[in-house]
Every structure is written in structure tokens, then in C-alpha cells.
Design an enzyme around this catalytic site. Structure first.
Site, PDB file in Angstrom:
ATOM      1  N   SER B 154       3.297   0.884   2.258  1.00  0.00           N
ATOM      2  CA  SER B 154       2.514   1.930   2.905  1.00  0.00           C
ATOM      3  C   SER B 154       2.578   1.751   4.435  1.00  0.00           C
ATOM      4  O   SER B 154       3.673   1.616   5.002  1.00  0.00           O
ATOM      5  CB  SER B 154       1.084   1.876   2.369  1.00  0.00           C
ATOM      6  OG  SER B 154       0.349   2.993   2.747  1.00  0.00           O
ATOM      7  N   ARG B 224     -13.404   6.839   2.234  1.00  0.00           N
ATOM      8  CA  ARG B 224     -12.747   6.064   1.195  1.00  0.00           C
ATOM      9  C   ARG B 224     -12.557   6.889  -0.075  1.00  0.00           C
ATOM     10  O   ARG B 224     -11.552   6.773  -0.765  1.00  0.00           O
ATOM     11  CB  ARG B 224     -13.583   4.821   0.891  1.00  0.00           C
ATOM     12  CG  ARG B 224     -12.944   3.893  -0.126  1.00  0.00           C
ATOM     13  CD  ARG B 224     -11.601   3.393   0.367  1.00  0.00           C
ATOM     14  NE  ARG B 224     -11.110   2.278  -0.433  1.00  0.00           N
ATOM     15  CZ  ARG B 224      -9.944   1.696  -0.244  1.00  0.00           C
ATOM     16  NH1 ARG B 224      -9.140   2.133   0.711  1.00  0.00           N
ATOM     17  NH2 ARG B 224      -9.559   0.689  -0.989  1.00  0.00           N
ATOM     18  N   ASP B 319       3.866   8.610  -6.733  1.00  0.00           N
ATOM     19  CA  ASP B 319       3.213   8.482  -5.424  1.00  0.00           C
ATOM     20  C   ASP B 319       3.391   9.789  -4.658  1.00  0.00           C
ATOM     21  O   ASP B 319       4.477  10.105  -4.188  1.00  0.00           O
ATOM     22  CB  ASP B 319       3.852   7.315  -4.660  1.00  0.00           C
ATOM     23  CG  ASP B 319       3.180   7.057  -3.317  1.00  0.00           C
ATOM     24  OD1 ASP B 319       2.305   7.845  -2.918  1.00  0.00           O
ATOM     25  OD2 ASP B 319       3.540   6.063  -2.674  1.00  0.00           O
ATOM     26  N   HIS B 352       0.226   5.998  -5.434  1.00  0.00           N
ATOM     27  CA  HIS B 352       0.509   5.183  -4.249  1.00  0.00           C
ATOM     28  C   HIS B 352       0.124   3.719  -4.466  1.00  0.00           C
ATOM     29  O   HIS B 352       0.784   2.814  -3.976  1.00  0.00           O
ATOM     30  CB  HIS B 352      -0.242   5.765  -3.049  1.00  0.00           C
ATOM     31  CG  HIS B 352       0.067   5.104  -1.747  1.00  0.00           C
ATOM     32  ND1 HIS B 352       1.356   4.969  -1.281  1.00  0.00           N
ATOM     33  CD2 HIS B 352      -0.731   4.525  -0.821  1.00  0.00           C
ATOM     34  CE1 HIS B 352       1.322   4.335  -0.110  1.00  0.00           C
ATOM     35  NE2 HIS B 352       0.071   4.055   0.179  1.00  0.00           N
ATOM     36  N   ASP B 353      -0.949   3.496  -5.216  1.00  0.00           N
ATOM     37  CA  ASP B 353      -1.411   2.129  -5.466  1.00  0.00           C
ATOM     38  C   ASP B 353      -0.416   1.289  -6.264  1.00  0.00           C
ATOM     39  O   ASP B 353      -0.581   0.074  -6.370  1.00  0.00           O
ATOM     40  CB  ASP B 353      -2.748   2.149  -6.218  1.00  0.00           C
ATOM     41  CG  ASP B 353      -3.935   2.307  -5.270  1.00  0.00           C
ATOM     42  OD1 ASP B 353      -3.722   2.206  -4.050  1.00  0.00           O
ATOM     43  OD2 ASP B 353      -5.054   2.526  -5.747  1.00  0.00           O
TER      44      ASP B 353
END
Lengths: 196, 375
Positions: B154, B224, B319, B352-353
Site C-alpha cells: 500500500s 477509520r 483489491d 486491499h487487506d
């Protein structure tokens, strides 16, 4: 490393030192490794199978994950000196599309494929069974091949689509075949260019 | 081959710098400090160092645990350690908390040496390039002339890429994972929503909330929450939560009803409890500003011409925040320059994680790549 394939020798002869080479369906990267070692090429493999891609990385070969059925989108016109597809064309659906793409991004294309018209294959069919041989090692029910064609078929395809056959070598399980290739050769290796 | 092990108990270290650091924003940090951790041993040739760059919410605590906090496991612990892909028997691995961070390096929640007070909103804007510059100075301090590799996911991947551009002679290999050569408008838009959530919190006080004894937790929580949505894939969210209802039926209220609401609120609250709002603002801006091709008229191949490192680029199929297309742009630009590059698109449902998970193919690939690096 897997067994050394005899079409690699022919392909190697057609590559000049220091060329930019793209190998489509590069497998474990064996051919590129060879070309890097003996021709000092700047080589890139294309592979969509994660296990083969991993094997290429293990071999220290540049490998790009890409689905060849979608073409070579993103690669620049005429960037490579040679674009190679060794014994993989018969496993692709988009035959004409990939040939056009190879000749778009490369000055020349090098293609090898098993000759379905090989006499042993014909004999097998006459005996009522699908051929299984060194060049067609799979059974009909597990073959990755989706296009079954002969040297004569491929010549006709090139003729119809303006693809120049610059050189063709044919082999009977490793031995050079000079006459009646469509009958006597199990594998053919072509050097292709654009007409005109 | 040995069974993967933890690097064990680690101790953060601190390096002070008194040579002024000129920042891209025009500001200067006259003196500053960085906190960092190291794992493994620097070899006699000093040729086995690997820098791991962190992303938005990461820190220098990349692997191992703390003696006084055994459950505080490093954020990329599954990657780093004896027998793990980034094997500390071979490599000397360094994690650094970036400038502007909130885990101990100079940043908004640290003392401004010029005033003796917390920096707060007065901490200058920092960019990916500034971070790389500060990391290079830390490398100087540690006697590392050249990194065997710089890796990151990232925003960390952007730093790894920038290393290859700012210090081409000081890095042999670069792994850019789940990253992009620049953010898209949509991506900047998500960051802007997150920032507005913080900036509009009444307890933000222009960034000087420390002086007021409060924290803009509501803004940080919202930031968040929106971020978290973008880090997961539609599929993984559907599989994890679906439309599950906490009470088994609609309650017609704004309390938690759907499990996804519960999850997001929990993640938001947890994050707001430990992260710093000013750091969040600064870091999202650093993400937005990163665009090495900008000074080359947007031509990424021209921008990457300076790079000489061997690259590994990895993306994840699900992602959508840093999509495979963005990674491919990097690959094609490197190819244009005849650089050594391999690229894999890992089929992983976690969005994405994914880059933080120990997905088998992903870690096997990293193992193979790190194994090939000669030190």
C-alpha cells in the site's frame, strides 16, 4: 529443471545476443533461463498459472502474470525482438488474436506446436483412438489442448492472414525432417514476421 | 527449512538527527528523531539489510512482541522471522516509524524542540519522498550503504518504489505490493471524506486538541470506518457479515442492527482509541501527493527510467482500493525501461487487506523472491 526440449535449440539459434525476448506461456522459465545464459537476452516470461509463475521466480526469470486469451494489452508495439510461444499455441482459444498480438509487440514471432498430422497420430486415429505421443502426451480427457491442427493447416492460416513464414523447421521426435513435414514431423518450429 | 518462528521479544530503538531535513512542502525539520526496530543481524559486508516500509496505520513494530506487551505482535509478523519468507537468519530487517507518525518518531504528538510543546497541527506536511530521505539518513546512521531490498504494501509500496527513484544506487531489490503509482480521483475522494470527518469534529480544535485535553475520536472513528469499507472487498464483507441482524429482526432504530454496522463501529472505536488524528490527516495527504510521474508530464515510464533495482510487483484480485490495473501500470513502465520485474496477481478474497495475510501462494512467491537475493 524439467527435461530440455529440442525446439529450444532451434529457438536459441534464431535469437541474437542481447535481444529483448518475450516468452508466452513460459512455464517454469527454463527456455528464458537458457536464453539468458547463452544469449544474454533481456527476457520476460508471461504465465497465468500461479504454480508455474512461482517456478519461474524460483529460476530467477522475470515473469509477468497475464491472461494470454486477453491479448498483450499494455505491451508496446514493436518493443521485443522476438516473441516466443513454445508448444502452447494449441492450448489457446484465441489463435489468430494471439498471433496478431505477438507480431504487434515483436519484430518476429517464434511459434512451435505439435503436428496433429504426424503419421503416428494419423495411424492412431485410423486405429480408432486419439493420438497420445511424445508431442501430444495427454489423454483426450485431460489434455490442455483446445486447437488440433497440422503443419498444412498452420501454413494456410498464415497465408490467409498476411503472416510471413520466414523459416520453418520440422522434427520427428528430435530429428530434423526435410521432406513431407506434414506427414513425418511431430513438431514444427516457425519464425514469423509481418508481410510487407 | 525450519518451522516458521517469531523473532521473539524486540526492543524499539531511537535515533536523533540534528542535520536539518528540507521537506517537499517547503518546511524544514531542524532536528528530529526516528524510532525503529531491527530483526536479525547485519552481516560483516552490511549487504543483507532489508527495509520494510509501513502503510497508513502501521508502525516500526513490524515483527515480534514486547516483553511488557506479549500480545502486541508486529503488523507483518507473518512475513518476518526465522523460517518465514523474509528470513531473519539471512536478512537484517528494519522497520521505521515514519516522520509525522504517532508511534514515537517526530510527529504531531511529540514535543516540538523549538517550543517545548507538542507539535499538534504545526507539524509540517511530509511526503513519501521526505520519508525516504529520512530513512536513508537512518541507513547512514546504521552503516548501511545499500539495502538488499526495500519492501512495502500500500503506502509502504509507494515508499519502496520511491526508494528506487531517489536512491537507485542504494537499493538492489524492490517489492511493491498492493500499491499504485499514484492515487486515482476516487481514492483521493475517500481520503478527503476521512479528513473532513476529523476536521469537522468539534474536538479537533484546529489540530491542537492535546492542549484542550480532548481527542477528536468521533472524526477519527468515522475516518477509520470509511477506510475500512475500502480495504475489504464486497465479497468478503458479504461472506463475513451479509445482512445478518444482531437481534434477528429489524428494531427500527439507529443502534447497531446489521452486523456490518457493529464491525465498523468496533473497528472505528478501537482505532480512535490509539491512533492520532493529526497523523491520519498528514498520512492521507502524503498518499494523495505521491505521483512520481507528475514532473514527467504524467509519463510513468520516463519517471521510472532512474530505477535500476530488480522489482517484484504484487496485486490482489479483489483489491479495488489499489487495483491490479494500477500495479500493471508500474510493471509496464518498468518493462519499458528494460528493468527486471516480475508481477503476480494473487487470487485472494480479502480486498486491499490481503497484503497483510499469509495467503499461501503470496507468501511462497515472496519466499522464492527473497531466496534469490544474494547478500
Amino acid at each position: 529443471m524439467t527435461s530440455y526440449r529440442y525446439d529450444y535449440d532451434v529457438i536459441t539459434q534464431w535469437i541474437e545476443p542481447g535481444e529483448k525476448v518475450l516468452d508466452l506461456g513460459c512455464g517454469d522459465g527454463e527456455l528464458l533461463r537458457h536464453l539468458m545464459d547463452v544469449r544474454q537476452v533481456q527476457g520476460y516470461g508471461v504465465e497465468n498459472d500461479p504454480d508455474k509463475l512461482l517456478a519461474s521466480v524460483n529460476n530467477g526469470v522475470n515473469v509477468i502474470q497475464m491472461d494470454l486469451e486477453k491479448g498483450l494489452v499494455g505491451l508496446e508495439d514493436g518493443f521485443f525482438d522476438h516473441v516466443i510461444m513454445s508448444l502452447s499455441l494449441q492450448a489457446m482459444h484465441n489463435t489468430l488474436g494471439i498471433l496478431a498480438e505477438m507480431l504487434r509487440v515483436g519484430r518476429e514471432a517464434v511459434v512451435s506446436f505439435p503436428n496433429f498430422g504426424y503419421w503416428r497420430h494419423r495411424q492412431s486415429i485410423l486405429n480408432g483412438r486419439m493420438p497420445v505421443s511424445e508431442s501430444l502426451p495427454h489423454q483426450w480427457f485431460n489434455t490442455p489442448n483446445v486447437r488440433f491442427f497440422t503443419i498444412a493447416d498452420f501454413d494456410a492460416l498464415c497465408e490467409m492472414n498476411g503472416i510471413a513464414v520466414r523459416e520453418r523447421l520440422a522434427f520427428d521426435e528430435g530429428k530434423l525432417v526435410l521432406d513431407e513435414a506434414n506427414f513425418l514431423a511431430s513438431v514444427a518450429v516457425y519464425r514469423l514476421g509481418r508481410n510487407g | 527449512m525450519i518451522a516458521p518462528q517469531s523473532v521473539g521479544v524486540v526492543v524499539p530503538q531511537r535515533a536523533e538527527f540534528t542535520t536539518p531535513l528540507a521537506l517537499r512542502s517547503g518546511g524544514t525539520l531542524n532536528n528530529y528523531h526516528l524510532v525503529y526496530e531491527t530483526y536479525g543481524t547485519l552481516n560483516a559486508d552490511r549487504s543483507n539489510a532489508v527495509l520494510v516500509c509501513h502503510a497508513l496505520s502501521g508502525s516500526h513494530h513490524v515483527a515480534g512482541t514486547y516483553a511488557d506487551a506479549p500480545h502486541n505482535v508486529g503488523w507483518w509478523d507473518n512475513l518476518i522471522g526465522p523460517g518465514k519468507p523474509l528470513d531473519t537468519r539471512k536478512f537484517f530487517v528494519i522497520g521505521v516509524n515514519n516522520l509525522g507518525g504517532c508511534y514515537g518518531s517526530s510527529g504531531p504528538n511529540q514535543i516540538n524542540p523549538a517550543t517545548g510543546k507538542l507539535w499538534g497541527a504545526d507539524f509540517p506536511f511530509v511526503t513519501v519522498e521526505d520519508w525516504v530521505e529520512s530513512q536513508a539518513r537512518l541507513a547512514d546512521r546504521l552503516g548501511i550503504e545499500r539495502f538488499a531490498a526495500v519492501v512495502g504494501g500500500s503506502l509502504g509500496g509507494m515508499q519502496a518504489m520511491s526508494w528506487a527513484l531517489q536512491y537507485p544506487d542504494r537499493v538492489g531489490h524492490v517489492a511493491v505490493i498492493a500499491a499504485a503509482p499514484k492515487l486515482t480521483a476516487q481514492n483521493i475522494a475517500f481520503n478527503e471524506v476521512a479528513r473532513q470527518a476529523i476536521l469537522s469534529d468539534p474536538e479537533f480544535h484546529g489540530g491542537h486538541y492535546y492542549a484542550h485535553g480532548v481527542v477528536p475520536t468521533r472524526g477519527l472513528k468515522l475516518a477509520r470506518m470509511v477506510g475500512h469499507i475500502t480495504y475489504l472487498s464486497d465479497d468478503s464483507m458479504a461472506e463475513k457479515f451479509g445482512r445478518s441482524l444482531r437481534h434477528g429482526r429489524n428494531t427500527y432504530s439507529y443502534d447497531v442492527e446489521f452486523e456490518i454496522e457493529s464491525y465498523l463501529r468496533y473497528q472505528g472505536d478501537k482505532f480512535a482509541g490509539y491512533f492520532d488524528a493529526n497523523t491520519y490527516l498528514l498520512t492521507t495527504k502524503a498518499l494523495d501527493y505521491f505521483d512520481p510521474a507528475f514532473e514527467y508530464g504524467g509519463h510513468l515510464p520516463a519517471a521510472l527510467a532512474r530505477a535500476s533495482a530488480d522489482f517484484l510487483v504484487i496485486s490482489f484480485t479483489t483489491d479495488w482500493r489499489f487495483s491490479p490495473e494500477r500495479s500493471r501500470e508500474i510493471v509496464y513502465a518498468l518493462l519499458h525501461n528494460k528493468r527486471n520485474v516480475s508481477y503476480a496477481e494473487i487470487d485472494c478474497p480479502a480486498g486491499h487487506d490481503s497484503f497483510l495475510l499469509d495467503e499461501t501462494r503470496y507468501h511462497k512467491l515472496l519466499s522464492a523472491w527473497f531466496d534469490r537475493i544474494e547478500v
